[in-house]
Motif scaffolding. Structure first.
Motif, PDB file in Angstrom:
ATOM      1  N   LEU A   9      -1.401  -1.289  25.980  1.00 30.73           N
ATOM      2  CA  LEU A   9      -1.191  -1.650  24.577  1.00 30.73           C
ATOM      3  C   LEU A   9      -1.685  -3.071  24.298  1.00 30.73           C
ATOM      4  O   LEU A   9      -2.325  -3.323  23.273  1.00 30.73           O
ATOM      5  CB  LEU A   9       0.293  -1.537  24.212  1.00 30.73           C
ATOM      6  CG  LEU A   9       0.861  -0.131  24.063  1.00 30.73           C
ATOM      7  CD1 LEU A   9       2.363  -0.202  23.873  1.00 30.73           C
ATOM      8  CD2 LEU A   9       0.207   0.597  22.912  1.00 30.73           C
ATOM      9  N   ARG A  10      -1.397  -4.001  25.204  1.00 30.71           N
ATOM     10  CA  ARG A  10      -1.829  -5.384  25.027  1.00 30.71           C
ATOM     11  C   ARG A  10      -3.352  -5.474  24.928  1.00 30.71           C
ATOM     12  O   ARG A  10      -3.899  -6.144  24.058  1.00 30.71           O
ATOM     13  CB  ARG A  10      -1.326  -6.249  26.177  1.00 30.71           C
ATOM     14  CG  ARG A  10      -1.661  -7.726  26.031  1.00 30.71           C
ATOM     15  CD  ARG A  10      -1.134  -8.566  27.188  1.00 30.71           C
ATOM     16  NE  ARG A  10       0.293  -8.398  27.386  1.00 30.71           N
ATOM     17  CZ  ARG A  10       0.848  -7.808  28.452  1.00 30.71           C
ATOM     18  NH1 ARG A  10       0.100  -7.328  29.413  1.00 30.71           N
ATOM     19  NH2 ARG A  10       2.162  -7.699  28.549  1.00 30.71           N
ATOM     20  N   GLY A  11      -4.048  -4.784  25.806  1.00 26.93           N
ATOM     21  CA  GLY A  11      -5.503  -4.785  25.770  1.00 26.93           C
ATOM     22  C   GLY A  11      -6.048  -4.169  24.494  1.00 26.93           C
ATOM     23  O   GLY A  11      -7.009  -4.675  23.912  1.00 26.93           O
ATOM     24  N   LYS A  26      -0.930   0.245  14.362  1.00 25.92           N
ATOM     25  CA  LYS A  26       0.439   0.767  14.257  1.00 25.92           C
ATOM     26  C   LYS A  26       0.465   2.256  14.568  1.00 25.92           C
ATOM     27  O   LYS A  26       1.386   2.749  15.217  1.00 25.92           O
ATOM     28  CB  LYS A  26       1.002   0.504  12.866  1.00 25.92           C
ATOM     29  CG  LYS A  26       1.368  -0.938  12.646  1.00 25.92           C
ATOM     30  CD  LYS A  26       1.892  -1.182  11.252  1.00 25.92           C
ATOM     31  CE  LYS A  26       2.109  -2.659  11.018  1.00 25.92           C
ATOM     32  NZ  LYS A  26       2.526  -2.945   9.644  1.00 25.92           N
ATOM     33  N   THR A  27      -0.555   2.983  14.130  1.00 26.37           N
ATOM     34  CA  THR A  27      -0.667   4.405  14.457  1.00 26.37           C
ATOM     35  C   THR A  27      -0.845   4.582  15.960  1.00 26.37           C
ATOM     36  O   THR A  27      -0.249   5.478  16.566  1.00 26.37           O
ATOM     37  CB  THR A  27      -1.844   5.044  13.693  1.00 26.37           C
ATOM     38  OG1 THR A  27      -1.617   4.877  12.297  1.00 26.37           O
ATOM     39  CG2 THR A  27      -1.987   6.511  14.014  1.00 26.37           C
ATOM     40  N   TYR A  28      -1.659   3.732  16.568  1.00 25.90           N
ATOM     41  CA  TYR A  28      -1.873   3.781  18.022  1.00 25.90           C
ATOM     42  C   TYR A  28      -0.558   3.539  18.759  1.00 25.90           C
ATOM     43  O   TYR A  28      -0.245   4.225  19.732  1.00 25.90           O
ATOM     44  CB  TYR A  28      -2.914   2.745  18.430  1.00 25.90           C
ATOM     45  CG  TYR A  28      -3.306   2.810  19.872  1.00 25.90           C
ATOM     46  CD1 TYR A  28      -4.239   3.729  20.318  1.00 25.90           C
ATOM     47  CD2 TYR A  28      -2.738   1.956  20.811  1.00 25.90           C
ATOM     48  CE1 TYR A  28      -4.608   3.798  21.648  1.00 25.90           C
ATOM     49  CE2 TYR A  28      -3.088   2.010  22.138  1.00 25.90           C
ATOM     50  CZ  TYR A  28      -4.019   2.934  22.551  1.00 25.90           C
ATOM     51  OH  TYR A  28      -4.374   2.991  23.868  1.00 25.90           O
ATOM     52  N   TYR A  29       0.241   2.578  18.294  1.00 27.78           N
ATOM     53  CA  TYR A  29       1.542   2.287  18.893  1.00 27.78           C
ATOM     54  C   TYR A  29       2.456   3.502  18.810  1.00 27.78           C
ATOM     55  O   TYR A  29       3.090   3.891  19.800  1.00 27.78           O
ATOM     56  CB  TYR A  29       2.187   1.081  18.200  1.00 27.78           C
ATOM     57  CG  TYR A  29       3.620   0.857  18.597  1.00 27.78           C
ATOM     58  CD1 TYR A  29       3.938   0.241  19.798  1.00 27.78           C
ATOM     59  CD2 TYR A  29       4.665   1.269  17.776  1.00 27.78           C
ATOM     60  CE1 TYR A  29       5.244   0.033  20.178  1.00 27.78           C
ATOM     61  CE2 TYR A  29       5.979   1.070  18.147  1.00 27.78           C
ATOM     62  CZ  TYR A  29       6.268   0.461  19.347  1.00 27.78           C
ATOM     63  OH  TYR A  29       7.567   0.273  19.726  1.00 27.78           O
ATOM     64  N   TYR A  30       2.510   4.125  17.637  1.00 24.65           N
ATOM     65  CA  TYR A  30       3.389   5.271  17.445  1.00 24.65           C
ATOM     66  C   TYR A  30       2.966   6.434  18.338  1.00 24.65           C
ATOM     67  O   TYR A  30       3.796   7.104  18.952  1.00 24.65           O
ATOM     68  CB  TYR A  30       3.384   5.687  15.973  1.00 24.65           C
ATOM     69  CG  TYR A  30       4.239   6.895  15.695  1.00 24.65           C
ATOM     70  CD1 TYR A  30       5.627   6.827  15.774  1.00 24.65           C
ATOM     71  CD2 TYR A  30       3.664   8.108  15.362  1.00 24.65           C
ATOM     72  CE1 TYR A  30       6.406   7.937  15.538  1.00 24.65           C
ATOM     73  CE2 TYR A  30       4.433   9.219  15.118  1.00 24.65           C
ATOM     74  CZ  TYR A  30       5.809   9.127  15.207  1.00 24.65           C
ATOM     75  OH  TYR A  30       6.587  10.231  14.969  1.00 24.65           O
ATOM     76  N   PRO A  66       2.720  -4.008  17.863  1.00 22.54           N
ATOM     77  CA  PRO A  66       1.374  -4.358  17.397  1.00 22.54           C
ATOM     78  C   PRO A  66       1.383  -5.576  16.492  1.00 22.54           C
ATOM     79  O   PRO A  66       2.314  -5.776  15.716  1.00 22.54           O
ATOM     80  CB  PRO A  66       0.923  -3.112  16.633  1.00 22.54           C
ATOM     81  CG  PRO A  66       2.163  -2.395  16.286  1.00 22.54           C
ATOM     82  CD  PRO A  66       3.169  -2.746  17.322  1.00 22.54           C
ATOM     83  N   ARG A  67       0.351  -6.401  16.636  1.00 22.96           N
ATOM     84  CA  ARG A  67       0.191  -7.541  15.738  1.00 22.96           C
ATOM     85  C   ARG A  67      -1.279  -7.924  15.673  1.00 22.96           C
ATOM     86  O   ARG A  67      -2.048  -7.659  16.600  1.00 22.96           O
ATOM     87  CB  ARG A  67       1.053  -8.714  16.136  1.00 22.96           C
ATOM     88  CG  ARG A  67       0.624  -9.460  17.344  1.00 22.96           C
ATOM     89  CD  ARG A  67       1.522 -10.644  17.587  1.00 22.96           C
ATOM     90  NE  ARG A  67       0.717 -11.705  18.141  1.00 22.96           N
ATOM     91  CZ  ARG A  67       1.189 -12.695  18.825  1.00 22.96           C
ATOM     92  NH1 ARG A  67       2.467 -12.796  19.039  1.00 22.96           N
ATOM     93  NH2 ARG A  67       0.401 -13.623  19.300  1.00 22.96           N
ATOM     94  N   ILE A  68      -1.634  -8.545  14.578  1.00 28.00           N
ATOM     95  CA  ILE A  68      -3.016  -8.956  14.352  1.00 28.00           C
ATOM     96  C   ILE A  68      -3.293 -10.206  15.180  1.00 28.00           C
ATOM     97  O   ILE A  68      -2.556 -11.188  15.119  1.00 28.00           O
ATOM     98  CB  ILE A  68      -3.263  -9.222  12.847  1.00 28.00           C
ATOM     99  CG1 ILE A  68      -2.996  -7.956  12.037  1.00 28.00           C
ATOM    100  CG2 ILE A  68      -4.672  -9.729  12.612  1.00 28.00           C
ATOM    101  CD1 ILE A  68      -3.860  -6.780  12.406  1.00 28.00           C
ATOM    102  N   ARG A  69      -4.354 -10.195  15.950  1.00 27.13           N
ATOM    103  CA  ARG A  69      -4.721 -11.326  16.814  1.00 27.13           C
ATOM    104  C   ARG A  69      -5.787 -12.222  16.193  1.00 27.13           C
ATOM    105  O   ARG A  69      -5.791 -13.415  16.429  1.00 27.13           O
ATOM    106  CB  ARG A  69      -5.249 -10.806  18.161  1.00 27.13           C
ATOM    107  CG  ARG A  69      -4.277 -10.023  18.952  1.00 27.13           C
ATOM    108  CD  ARG A  69      -3.344 -10.930  19.637  1.00 27.13           C
ATOM    109  NE  ARG A  69      -2.421 -10.164  20.477  1.00 27.13           N
ATOM    110  CZ  ARG A  69      -1.512 -10.715  21.196  1.00 27.13           C
ATOM    111  NH1 ARG A  69      -1.376 -11.998  21.236  1.00 27.13           N
ATOM    112  NH2 ARG A  69      -0.701  -9.974  21.911  1.00 27.13           N
TER     113      ARG A  69
END
Length: 74
Positions: A9-11, A26-30, A66-69
């Motif tokens: 997830l971090r990558g 966020k969809t990827y996280y879910y 998830p967060r915007i980098r």
């Protein structure tokens, strides 16, 4: 298993976490959450976790949110 999921997830967040892509990560996280629940339940012949039990597990071993980098606007 959760540590490996967090690394993936971090990558993903570092590569795809740019402005205007928050809905997709966020969809990827879910979907990663649902897949982790599925694979943890495949460990035996009976259902290992309910969603309530799975959420209790995530309180002890949380997944990276998830967060915007990177902001592409400045």
């Amino acid at each position: 298993m959760i540590a490996e999921t967090n690394a993936k997830l971090r990558g993903h967040y570092q590569y795809y976490g740019i402005t205007d892509n928050s809905k997709s990560i966020k969809t990827y996280y879910y979907r990663a959450l649902k897949a982790l629940f599925k694979w943890l339940n495949r460990r035996s012949q009976k259902c290992s976790y309910t969603w309530e039990g799975f959420n209790n597990l995530l309180k002890v071993f949380p997944l990276i949110q998830p967060r915007i980098r990177v902001s592409i606007y400045g």
